[in-house]
Write an enzyme that holds these catalytic residues in place. Structure first.
Site, PDB file in Angstrom:
ATOM      1  N   SER A  43       0.825  -1.206   0.000  1.00 47.96           N
ATOM      2  CA  SER A  43       0.000   0.000   0.000  1.00 47.96           C
ATOM      3  C   SER A  43       0.860   1.258   0.000  1.00 47.96           C
ATOM      4  O   SER A  43       0.506   2.270  -0.622  1.00 47.96           O
ATOM      5  CB  SER A  43      -0.924  -0.004   1.222  1.00 47.96           C
ATOM      6  OG  SER A  43      -1.835  -1.075   1.159  1.00 47.96           O
ATOM      7  N   HIS A  46       1.841   1.901  -3.497  1.00 47.87           N
ATOM      8  CA  HIS A  46       0.754   2.537  -4.249  1.00 47.87           C
ATOM      9  C   HIS A  46       0.736   4.044  -4.000  1.00 47.87           C
ATOM     10  O   HIS A  46       0.511   4.834  -4.919  1.00 47.87           O
ATOM     11  CB  HIS A  46      -0.595   1.932  -3.851  1.00 47.87           C
ATOM     12  CG  HIS A  46      -0.794   0.518  -4.304  1.00 47.87           C
ATOM     13  ND1 HIS A  46      -0.321   0.033  -5.500  1.00 47.87           N
ATOM     14  CD2 HIS A  46      -1.423  -0.525  -3.711  1.00 47.87           C
ATOM     15  CE1 HIS A  46      -0.643  -1.238  -5.633  1.00 47.87           C
ATOM     16  NE2 HIS A  46      -1.313  -1.606  -4.554  1.00 47.87           N
TER      17      HIS A  46
END
Length: 343
Positions: A43, A46
């Protein structure tokens, strides 16, 4: 004169800065933690690439961390200065239906440190004592920073229920998949089969306890699930890859009336065969983060030697080399599991 510390700031995608700010003072009910290790997860990547839908810039990252208690307010009990700790990064409202029914990981207003609120990527971090979980003296700071992702795996195990004696397939041998494999075995699963498209990751999964590993670029999942488990196939299939291919494999090859647990986050809208899901009366469960009891089980399993974290630790970077850590992950994607930042 106020003492200063460094704080990481992601000003925009691909742009990491460091800011010198005062070391925070503890407010009532808070603890000041000297951060020692920060783990980098998918994450975070990202966010670095500007592809996380639920963040705004600038932000300070850091949600997989460990450190040492250096100060605490007088109201805090159960923690002492010098103690090793990790931090649970969920910020929840305590008022919505999930929160008032014991499912605060599903809070209607959930925020996560390092994404929607300030993360712990700094030399010191002031945080509510309720978010701080003690670590055993025997545990390293490296291991402590990996309790958060391990708690994800532990929670996913529990979403199915009692896995003792069960035959399990795990699709995707990334960090969460391999941690899930170990957690399943720690909870008593009889056999765990893992699939991936990387031989490197599958070899690592095998060394961490997977009973069977298969590269689905080279073999047909439909054949190997029967080869491993017989005509009755798996009792439960976990998707830790999160794409149409793996979910399609799960739906097409699950035993009728069995369970699929989605652990991974789909990056795109899924296009899967829901007619087959319905025709086979499959139960599709999902798993979202963790709760405190999952942290406690994760710590206990590591302390008991049932879960090995060191094989998943790929490389360390100094705090000021945060951007180099991201570049390393990009350049060594297939062979990188967990990169740790030393603060």
């Amino acid at each position: 004169m106020e003492e200063k510390m460094l704080q990481e700031i992601m000003a925009a995608p691909y742009e990491i800065q460091f800011k010198e700010i005062p070391i925070p003072k503890v407010e009532p009910g808070q603890v000041l933690v000297r951060i020692k290790r920060i783990g980098v997860c998918g994450s975070d990547i990202h966010v670095y690439h500007g592809k996380h839908p639920y963040v705004t810039y600038p932000l300070t990252q850091g949600h997989e961390v460990s450190g040492e208690v250096v100060s605490l307010s007088e109201e805090v009990t159960g923690l002492v200065i010098g103690q090793k700790v990790t931090i649970e990064p969920q910020v929840y409202c305590n008022h919505c239906y999930p929160c008032t029914h014991g499912k605060y990981n599903l809070c209607e207003n959930l925020q996560v440190m390092g994404f929607q609120t300030v993360g712990a990527s700094s030399e010191y971090f002031a945080v509510d004592a309720s978010k701080v979980t003690p670590l055993p003296d025997s545990m390293t700071y490296d291991e402590g920073a990996m309790i958060e992702p391990l708690a994800v795996a532990v929670h996913a195990c529990k979403r199915y229920g009692d896995v003792r004696g069960k035959k399990v397939a795990v699709l995707g041998a990334g960090p969460i998949g391999i941690l899930l494999c170990q957690a399943l075995k720690a909870f008593g699963a009889a056999q765990v089969m893992m699939t991936d498209v990387s031989d490197y990751r599958l070899e690592l999964a095998k060394s961490c306890g997977a009973d069977y590993v298969y590269n689905t670029k080279k073999v047909d999942f439909a054949n190997v699930v029967v080869e491993c488990f017989g005509e009755d196939k798996a009792d439960v299939i976990y998707d830790c890859a999160g794409n149409d291919i793996t979910m399609g494999q799960a739906i097409s090859n699950a035993r009728k009336g069995s369970v699929i647990v989605l652990v991974a986050v789909f990056a795109d809208l899924a296009k899967v065969d829901l007619a087959k899901l319905n025709d086979s009366e499959l139960d599709l469960y999902t798993s979202m983060m963790y709760r405190h009891e999952d942290y406690l089980d994760a710590i206990r399993f590591v302390e008991e030697g049932k879960i090995q974290l060191k094989p998943l630790m790929s490389k360390h970077f100094p705090f000021k080399d945060y951007k180099e850590a991201y570049k390393y992950i990009e350049d060594h994607h297939e062979t990188t599991m967990k990169v740790l930042i030393d603060v």
